[in-house]
Write an enzyme that holds these catalytic residues in place. Structure first.
Site, PDB file in Angstrom:
ATOM      1  N   ILE A  10       0.812  -0.720  -3.015  1.00 42.04           N
ATOM      2  CA  ILE A  10       0.130  -1.272  -4.011  1.00 42.04           C
ATOM      3  C   ILE A  10       1.440  -2.229  -4.868  1.00 42.04           C
ATOM      4  O   ILE A  10       2.156  -1.259  -5.402  1.00 42.04           O
ATOM      5  CB  ILE A  10      -0.988  -0.655  -4.803  1.00 42.04           C
ATOM      6  CG1 ILE A  10      -1.946   0.103  -3.891  1.00 42.04           C
ATOM      7  CG2 ILE A  10      -1.496  -1.425  -5.586  1.00 42.04           C
ATOM      8  CD1 ILE A  10      -2.757   0.912  -4.760  1.00 42.04           C
ATOM      9  N   LYS A  68      -4.223 -18.794  -5.875  1.00 44.64           N
ATOM     10  CA  LYS A  68      -5.371 -17.740  -5.506  1.00 44.64           C
ATOM     11  C   LYS A  68      -5.862 -18.694  -4.277  1.00 44.64           C
ATOM     12  O   LYS A  68      -6.572 -17.912  -3.191  1.00 44.64           O
ATOM     13  CB  LYS A  68      -6.316 -17.664  -6.608  1.00 44.64           C
ATOM     14  CG  LYS A  68      -5.736 -16.702  -7.720  1.00 44.64           C
ATOM     15  CD  LYS A  68      -5.343 -15.215  -6.993  1.00 44.64           C
ATOM     16  CE  LYS A  68      -4.707 -14.434  -8.189  1.00 44.64           C
ATOM     17  NZ  LYS A  68      -4.257 -13.218  -7.657  1.00 44.64           N
ATOM     18  N   ASN A 110      -1.467  -7.051  -5.076  1.00 44.07           N
ATOM     19  CA  ASN A 110      -2.442  -6.939  -6.419  1.00 44.07           C
ATOM     20  C   ASN A 110      -1.612  -7.604  -7.429  1.00 44.07           C
ATOM     21  O   ASN A 110      -2.260  -8.329  -8.326  1.00 44.07           O
ATOM     22  CB  ASN A 110      -2.681  -5.468  -6.689  1.00 44.07           C
ATOM     23  CG  ASN A 110      -3.161  -5.417  -8.183  1.00 44.07           C
ATOM     24  OD1 ASN A 110      -4.188  -5.990  -8.617  1.00 44.07           O
ATOM     25  ND2 ASN A 110      -2.169  -4.931  -9.067  1.00 44.07           N
ATOM     26  N   TYR A 163      -2.491 -21.123 -11.326  1.00 42.93           N
ATOM     27  CA  TYR A 163      -3.381 -20.112 -10.888  1.00 42.93           C
ATOM     28  C   TYR A 163      -4.281 -20.353  -9.885  1.00 42.93           C
ATOM     29  O   TYR A 163      -4.308 -19.652  -8.871  1.00 42.93           O
ATOM     30  CB  TYR A 163      -4.177 -19.595 -12.013  1.00 42.93           C
ATOM     31  CG  TYR A 163      -4.724 -18.097 -11.933  1.00 42.93           C
ATOM     32  CD1 TYR A 163      -3.796 -16.952 -11.742  1.00 42.93           C
ATOM     33  CD2 TYR A 163      -6.092 -17.826 -11.936  1.00 42.93           C
ATOM     34  CE1 TYR A 163      -4.356 -15.824 -11.485  1.00 42.93           C
ATOM     35  CE2 TYR A 163      -6.510 -16.612 -11.840  1.00 42.93           C
ATOM     36  CZ  TYR A 163      -5.741 -15.574 -11.521  1.00 42.93           C
ATOM     37  OH  TYR A 163      -6.044 -14.531 -11.372  1.00 42.93           O
ATOM     38  N   THR A 173      -8.703  -6.759 -18.593  1.00 46.61           N
ATOM     39  CA  THR A 173      -7.313  -6.303 -18.458  1.00 46.61           C
ATOM     40  C   THR A 173      -6.640  -7.300 -19.586  1.00 46.61           C
ATOM     41  O   THR A 173      -7.034  -7.836 -20.349  1.00 46.61           O
ATOM     42  CB  THR A 173      -6.726  -6.579 -17.147  1.00 46.61           C
ATOM     43  OG1 THR A 173      -6.729  -8.102 -17.037  1.00 46.61           O
ATOM     44  CG2 THR A 173      -7.310  -5.902 -16.172  1.00 46.61           C
ATOM     45  N   VAL A 215     -12.268  -8.684 -15.020  1.00 47.52           N
ATOM     46  CA  VAL A 215     -12.272  -7.391 -15.371  1.00 47.52           C
ATOM     47  C   VAL A 215     -11.270  -7.527 -16.645  1.00 47.52           C
ATOM     48  O   VAL A 215     -10.331  -8.269 -16.843  1.00 47.52           O
ATOM     49  CB  VAL A 215     -11.179  -6.809 -14.276  1.00 47.52           C
ATOM     50  CG1 VAL A 215     -10.689  -5.597 -14.435  1.00 47.52           C
ATOM     51  CG2 VAL A 215     -11.759  -7.026 -12.724  1.00 47.52           C
TER      52      VAL A 215
END
Length: 262
Positions: A6, A167, A94, A163, A200, A198
């Site tokens: 990961i 992606k 990730n 971004y 974060t 999420v």
């Protein structure tokens, strides 16, 4: 034994996912620019600690220098003889960055380049290295590459040209390599998944951004106020359940929000 390789386990979703998989008895190797304070040697070997008896290894590499990072990654794969004994081996791309945000014409060119090196070039090069080595491993339960994508790769946002582009590139990379791998014996299964929103450090940055630079900042503030964000632990549990479900198909472009809750 399941092995998970990961990138970006030093914080956020990567750290939470690594912790969740370790707690379930899997072996995890993190590939990070800086050491993970939570998953490091003291945390995982302390008597009674959350990872006592589990195996976490870490390889330091800088994904903003993807050629060098991919070489270090592939060297690790070639030297880790224990991979031959793994039931299943999964690479999870990730790690990611958000900046620069704002109108494309105002972005610093070096920042745009660095963004794409981390978010798109590094996953492609690490995936390529994984594919080169994968044919050597028996891994009876399979070999997989899972890349963390985003809804931003499927919906445009003003201020996120880098971004969204990166992606979207992750999703297309997944589709292309899935066609190359096919379904034959020994093929590597490849998929991408958007984890939802999420909570974060990246989300904190988004909520604090000047709306002139990111007009949708207010939407993310409202999601936080409404309690509509996943915690990293919740997202990790849902992602792990999907990884262990046996339901991942070659070339899947998935969204955690559309998967069954655990």
């Amino acid at each position: 034994m399941g092995v998970y390789l990961i990138t970006g386990t030093s914080r956020g979703l990567g750290e939470a996912l690594a912790a969740h998989l370790l707690a379930k008895g899997h072996r995890v190797v993190g590939f990070n620019r800086t050491p993970s304070p939570r998953l490091g040697e003291e945390a995982r070997t302390a008597a009674g600690g959350p990872y006592a008896g589990q195996t976490y290894d870490e390889v330091l590499c800088d994904l903003s220098e993807p050629v060098t990072a991919a070489a270090a990654f592939e060297a690790f794969l070639m030297e880790a003889a224990w991979l031959w004994n793994a039931d299943e081996i999964t690479l999870i791309n990730n790690a990611g960055v958000l900046d620069p945000m704002g109108p494309a014409e105002e972005a610093d060119p070096s920042a745009q380049q660095a963004h794409l090196l981390v978010n798109l070039t590094a996953p492609l090069l690490l995936t390529s290295a994984f594919l080169r080595q994968a044919s050597q491993w028996p891994a009876p339960a399979g070999k997989r590459v899972i890349s963390i994508s985003s809804g931003a790769g499927r919906k445009p946002y003003a201020g996120w040209s880098a971004y969204c582009s990166a992606k979207a590139g992750i999703d297309m990379m997944t589709r292309c390599i899935a066609l190359e791998q096919g379904e034959g014996p020994g093929s590597v299964r490849i998929a991408s998944v958007a984890p939802g929103v999420v909570d974060t450090g990246m989300q904190e940055t988004i909520r604090g951004t000047d709306p002139r630079r990111f007009p949708d900042a207010g939407r993310f503030v409202k999601l936080k106020e409404a309690g509509s964000l996943y915690t990293p632990q919740e997202a990790a549990a849902r992602l792990a359940a999907w990884l262990e479900s046996g339901a991942i198909k070659q070339g899947d472009i998935a969204d955690l929000r559309e998967l069954p809750a655990t």
